[in-house]
Design an enzyme around this catalytic site. Structure first.
Site, PDB file in Angstrom:
ATOM      1  N   CYS A  29      31.344  48.766  30.200  1.00 46.71           N
ATOM      2  CA  CYS A  29      30.961  50.154  31.227  1.00 46.71           C
ATOM      3  C   CYS A  29      29.301  50.264  31.422  1.00 46.71           C
ATOM      4  O   CYS A  29      28.923  51.030  30.772  1.00 46.71           O
ATOM      5  CB  CYS A  29      32.182  51.146  31.394  1.00 46.71           C
ATOM      6  SG  CYS A  29      31.169  51.992  32.444  1.00 46.71           S
ATOM      7  N   LYS A  45      36.731  45.589  25.276  1.00 47.48           N
ATOM      8  CA  LYS A  45      36.703  45.001  26.822  1.00 47.48           C
ATOM      9  C   LYS A  45      35.642  44.765  26.952  1.00 47.48           C
ATOM     10  O   LYS A  45      34.785  45.725  26.764  1.00 47.48           O
ATOM     11  CB  LYS A  45      37.090  45.888  28.057  1.00 47.48           C
ATOM     12  CG  LYS A  45      37.600  45.586  28.798  1.00 47.48           C
ATOM     13  CD  LYS A  45      37.948  45.768  30.047  1.00 47.48           C
ATOM     14  CE  LYS A  45      37.739  45.234  31.445  1.00 47.48           C
ATOM     15  NZ  LYS A  45      36.125  46.102  32.368  1.00 47.48           N
ATOM     16  N   HIS A  82      35.356  40.679  30.851  1.00 50.50           N
ATOM     17  CA  HIS A  82      34.244  41.044  32.143  1.00 50.50           C
ATOM     18  C   HIS A  82      32.578  40.274  32.279  1.00 50.50           C
ATOM     19  O   HIS A  82      32.543  40.586  31.339  1.00 50.50           O
ATOM     20  CB  HIS A  82      33.927  42.386  32.620  1.00 50.50           C
ATOM     21  CG  HIS A  82      33.075  42.563  33.969  1.00 50.50           C
ATOM     22  ND1 HIS A  82      32.655  43.552  34.677  1.00 50.50           N
ATOM     23  CD2 HIS A  82      33.677  41.331  35.167  1.00 50.50           C
ATOM     24  CE1 HIS A  82      32.861  43.433  35.730  1.00 50.50           C
ATOM     25  NE2 HIS A  82      32.601  41.929  36.086  1.00 50.50           N
TER      26      HIS A  82
HETATM   27  C1  FNR Z   1      36.161  50.133  37.086  1.00 52.44           C
HETATM   28  N1  FNR Z   1      35.983  49.251  35.912  1.00 52.44           N
HETATM   29  C2  FNR Z   1      36.468  49.442  34.550  1.00 52.44           C
HETATM   30  N2  FNR Z   1      36.317  48.715  33.477  1.00 52.44           N
HETATM   31  C3  FNR Z   1      36.430  49.603  32.433  1.00 52.44           C
HETATM   32  O1  FNR Z   1      36.397  48.746  31.332  1.00 52.44           O
HETATM   33  N3  FNR Z   1      36.965  50.806  32.225  1.00 52.44           N
HETATM   34  C4  FNR Z   1      36.970  51.559  33.475  1.00 52.44           C
HETATM   35  O2  FNR Z   1      37.245  52.881  33.300  1.00 52.44           O
HETATM   36  C5  FNR Z   1      36.484  50.869  34.576  1.00 52.44           C
HETATM   37  N4  FNR Z   1      36.731  52.020  35.271  1.00 52.44           N
HETATM   38  C6  FNR Z   1      36.450  51.151  36.852  1.00 52.44           C
HETATM   39  C7  FNR Z   1      36.610  51.777  38.042  1.00 52.44           C
HETATM   40  C8  FNR Z   1      36.552  51.157  38.882  1.00 52.44           C
HETATM   41  C9  FNR Z   1      37.101  51.834  40.633  1.00 52.44           C
HETATM   42  C10 FNR Z   1      36.446  49.900  39.507  1.00 52.44           C
HETATM   43  C11 FNR Z   1      36.851  49.603  40.814  1.00 52.44           C
HETATM   44  C12 FNR Z   1      35.682  49.329  38.164  1.00 52.44           C
HETATM   45  C13 FNR Z   1      35.671  47.877  35.481  1.00 52.44           C
HETATM   46  C14 FNR Z   1      37.123  46.665  35.331  1.00 52.44           C
HETATM   47  O3  FNR Z   1      37.454  46.973  34.643  1.00 52.44           O
HETATM   48  C15 FNR Z   1      36.305  45.497  35.825  1.00 52.44           C
HETATM   49  O4  FNR Z   1      35.902  44.702  34.556  1.00 52.44           O
HETATM   50  C16 FNR Z   1      35.609  45.210  37.127  1.00 52.44           C
HETATM   51  O5  FNR Z   1      35.596  45.806  38.200  1.00 52.44           O
HETATM   52  C17 FNR Z   1      35.572  43.378  37.579  1.00 52.44           C
HETATM   53  O6  FNR Z   1      36.912  42.136  37.438  1.00 52.44           O
HETATM   54  P1  FNR Z   1      37.607  42.871  38.983  1.00 52.44           P
HETATM   55  O7  FNR Z   1      37.570  43.818  39.496  1.00 52.44           O
HETATM   56  O8  FNR Z   1      36.734  41.387  39.202  1.00 52.44           O
HETATM   57  O9  FNR Z   1      38.997  42.156  38.928  1.00 52.44           O
END
Ligand code: FNR
Length: 345
Positions: free
Chosen positions: A121, A160, A188
């Site tokens: 993140c 992750k 990711h």
């Molecule tokens: C996230 N992402 C995220 N990642 C993580 O490791 N912990 C978290 O708490 C969060 N919080 C979060 C909130 C919101 C609203 C979004 C949209 C994204 C990232 C998420 O898990 C993911 O890695 C990315 O959004 C890419 O995947 P998608 O969206 O392409 O499926």
């Protein structure tokens, strides 16, 4: 079949799964249960910060049949879970410290199926204090945290990550991660600086799958690559990964997990509200989730009415669910009185 008898539940297997990704404010209990109902195999909770969890007590909530991790004097828990998801929920934490991470893992170990550490993140709330994507430039810390967790808890540990600017650095990093004994690694497929509008690097995820032998969970495909259920398999093939994890595609419509096809947003909202009522979810949190499902329809008259709601009951009124809400409240009050009677005996 998994059995919870005597604490001998089977170990979560991360291969060949479709998962709900961790998402702050989205991945609370009702959304996780809904994703499971629709077909997700594994669901991650929102990232919860170690400092915050360490101020929580574990409380068995007999009224709702949940396990709550709650700070003293607080009205709502930091983390709520229940038996229905016990074998499939992964607890994701934000941490930069092995000892704190272990304490949190021990606190939740008996109530969840796996522990995940957020190393991807890029948001400030996560990177401050060296957490989230800040860990990617600190392999020694990664090793310490993961080794401490793997040795210290009886449930599987994962992390992750995002990818690094140089492929060879990414591959060294995943080898190091694998050497700690983690059960899987979620990737990711974007650099720390990249935003969701940038295309996902499926080729880098593929190179990772060819480098490690633990299951790789491919993530980052929502939108461009994954718009419907069938696309999940295509993304799995494009990345060569064992499992796929969805964030935004699920946030927009949780029924993306349904092999039979997606449901209209109104159906998803009603299914969501049922769980939000059953598990007494925080109204503001539920409102936020409904707004994500509504997307462009937020501008519509109903979207504007949603904006003005302050309680679950008011939200229910917009989707003709007040009867359900009132029924549950009557049942809950009866249960409350029964529990009080028992305590008084
Ligand atoms: C996230 N992402 C995220 N990642 C993580 O490791 N912990 C978290 O708490 C969060 N919080 C979060 C909130 C919101 C609203 C979004 C949209 C994204 C990232 C998420 O898990 C993911 O890695 C990315 O959004 C890419 O995947 P998608 O969206 O392409 O499926």
């Amino acid at each position: 079949m998994t059995s919870n008898m005597g604490g001998a539940s089977s170990r979560l297997d991360y291969a060949n799964k479709v998962m709900l990704a961790p998402m702050v404010r989205i991945g609370t209990l009702p959304a996780r249960l809904l994703a499971l109902d629709y077909g997700a195999d594994v669901v991650y909770c929102e990232e919860l910060i170690d400092h915050s969890m360490l101020r929580c007590q574990r409380v068995e909530n007999e009224l709702l049949d949940t396990i709550d991790f709650i700070k003293e004097q607080a009205h709502h828990p930091v983390f709520r879970t229940c038996a229905k998801e016990k074998d499939r929920v992964v607890f994701q934490m934000g941490t930069a410290d092995p000892e704190r991470a272990l304490k949190v893992a021990k606190l939740v170990e008996g109530d969840v199926a796996g522990i995940d550490v957020n190393m991807g993140c890029p948001k400030e709330y996560s990177t401050k204090g060296g957490m989230g994507a800040a860990l990617l430039s600190n392999p020694e810390k990664i090793k310490q945290i993961l080794t401490t967790l793997v040795n210290g808890v009886s449930i599987p540990v994962t992390c992750k990550i995002r990818i690094l600017p140089k492929l060879e650095d990414t591959l060294s990093l995943v080898k190091l991660i694998e050497s700690t004994g983690v059960a899987a690694v979620a990737v990711h497929g974007r650099f720390k600086e990249e935003r969701p509008r940038h295309p996902v690097h499926a080729d880098v995820i593929k190179a990772i799958t060819q480098t490690v032998s633990i299951p790789v969970i491919a993530n980052g495909g929502s939108g461009d690559c994954i718009k419907r259920y069938e696309d999940i398999q295509r993304f799995r093939e494009a990345t060569g990964a064992s499992s796929v994890m969805l964030a935004r595609a699920a946030q927009w419509n949780f029924s993306i997990f349904r092999p039979e096809g997606m449901l209209p947003p109104d159906d998803v909202i009603r299914d969501y509200l049922r769980y939000a009522i059953d598990y007494d979810n925080v109204a503001l949190n539920s409102k936020y989730i409904l707004q994500q499902i509504l997307q462009a329809e937020q501008q519509s008259p109903r979207g504007q009415k949603l904006l003005a709601t302050q309680s679950l009951r008011e939200m229910c009124a917009l989707w003709n669910m007040v009867d359900y809400y009132d029924e549950v409240m009557v049942r809950r009050q009866a249960r409350r009185e029964e529990l009080e009677r028992k305590k008084g005996l």
